[in-house]
Design a protein around this motif. Structure first.
Motif, PDB file in Angstrom:
ATOM      1  N   ALA A  35       0.827  -1.215   0.000  1.00 55.98           N
ATOM      2  CA  ALA A  35       0.000   0.000   0.000  1.00 55.98           C
ATOM      3  C   ALA A  35       0.855   1.256   0.000  1.00 55.98           C
ATOM      4  CB  ALA A  35      -0.929   0.003   1.212  1.00 55.98           C
ATOM      5  N   LEU A  36       1.906   1.265   0.809  1.00 57.30           N
ATOM      6  CA  LEU A  36       2.798   2.426   0.876  1.00 57.30           C
ATOM      7  C   LEU A  36       3.575   2.618  -0.425  1.00 57.30           C
ATOM      8  CD1 LEU A  36       4.113   1.994   4.515  1.00 57.30           C
ATOM      9  CD2 LEU A  36       2.588   3.799   3.676  1.00 57.30           C
ATOM     10  N   THR A  37       4.013   1.486  -1.013  1.00 59.45           N
ATOM     11  CA  THR A  37       4.738   1.553  -2.282  1.00 59.45           C
ATOM     12  C   THR A  37       3.839   2.107  -3.385  1.00 59.45           C
ATOM     13  OG1 THR A  37       6.136  -0.324  -1.676  1.00 59.45           O
ATOM     14  CG2 THR A  37       5.978   0.221  -4.018  1.00 59.45           C
ATOM     15  N   GLN A  38       2.596   1.622  -3.425  1.00 53.89           N
ATOM     16  CA  GLN A  38       1.627   2.074  -4.429  1.00 53.89           C
ATOM     17  C   GLN A  38       1.319   3.555  -4.237  1.00 53.89           C
ATOM     18  OE1 GLN A  38      -1.975  -0.410  -5.757  1.00 53.89           O
ATOM     19  NE2 GLN A  38      -2.894   1.002  -4.306  1.00 53.89           N
ATOM     20  N   ARG A  39       1.225   3.964  -2.987  1.00 60.75           N
ATOM     21  CA  ARG A  39       0.936   5.366  -2.676  1.00 60.75           C
ATOM     22  C   ARG A  39       2.031   6.296  -3.190  1.00 60.75           C
ATOM     23  NH1 ARG A  39      -2.703   9.418  -1.084  1.00 60.75           N
ATOM     24  NH2 ARG A  39      -1.583  10.968   0.125  1.00 60.75           N
ATOM     25  N   MET A  40       3.286   5.889  -2.994  1.00 60.71           N
ATOM     26  CA  MET A  40       4.403   6.733  -3.403  1.00 60.71           C
ATOM     27  C   MET A  40       4.536   6.797  -4.918  1.00 60.71           C
ATOM     28  SD  MET A  40       5.352   7.986  -0.655  1.00 60.71           S
ATOM     29  CE  MET A  40       6.722   8.938  -1.334  1.00 60.71           C
TER      30      MET A  40
END
Length: 202
Positions: free
Chosen positions: A195-200
């Motif tokens: 989720a964090l990777t996709q967000r960035m």
């Protein structure tokens, strides 16, 4: 001051973990970068720590690398950045990525992190540029953890990942959206990282 801990990981409920050191259970809050690298419950861990003493609580934070702790300590010296925001920053990007943002004046990337608006991003770039020498050249500590490919034992990894994202500063609707298209069969830690990777990248 507690500088590091080595013991058995006995509980893992992001962003919180508990490490048993000779019969004493230390509760720590950790960044998602550290959490996703942790082994399964029951395995041995080595963590660098930072103790924050407040009037109402003694809070212990855990880090997988010496550089991550050093950056955390530098971040909380920035005006308006507390431990919660610092952990959110470290959860969204590693030390090298943060350094690149500062060196490239990339405030846009920083504003994708929870709790970081345009003014805070600009302040981070200005103040952290002068703080890098404090930790950049220090000896890095490896994340001394036994590798583990096992799945999390939590009963609802999506709900736990959502709660962890909210604890980092994301709104509930935002956290739900970040997790909506991910494979719900993954562990809590894997979901958070994805989720964090996709967000960035978004």
């Amino acid at each position: 001051m507690i500088g590091r801990l080595q013991g058995q990981l006995i509980d893992k409920q992001p962003p919180w973990i508990v490490v048993d050191v000779q019969g004493v259970g230390y509760e720590l809050e950790a960044s998602m970068t550290t959490l996703v690298a942790l082994p399964s419950v029951g395995e041995q861990v080595f963590l660098y720590t930072h103790l924050s003493i407040r009037d109402d609580a003694h809070l212990l934070y855990g880090f997988g690398r010496a550089h991550e702790r050093a950056l955390f300590r530098a971040l909380i010296k920035v005006n308006g950045v507390g431990p919660k925001l610092a952990l959110g920053i470290l959860s969204g990007m590693d030390e090298d990525a943060f350094m690149r943002c500062v060196r490239d004046d990339d405030s846009k990337a920083l504003t994708k992190l929870p709790g970081v608006g345009k003014k805070t991003a600009d302040r981070l770039i200005i103040e952290m540029r002068d703080r890098f020498p404090e930790w950049e050249n220090g000896q890095d500590g490896s994340l001394l953890l036994e590798a583990s490919n096992g799945q999390s034992a939590t009963r609802n990894s999506v709900a736990d990942a959502e709660a962890a994202l909210v604890s980092l500063g994301y709104k509930l609707t935002e956290a739900s959206k970040m997790l909506a298209d991910l494979d719900s069969s993954q562990s809590t830690e894997a979901l958070i990282k994805a989720a964090l990777t996709q967000r960035m990248k978004g």
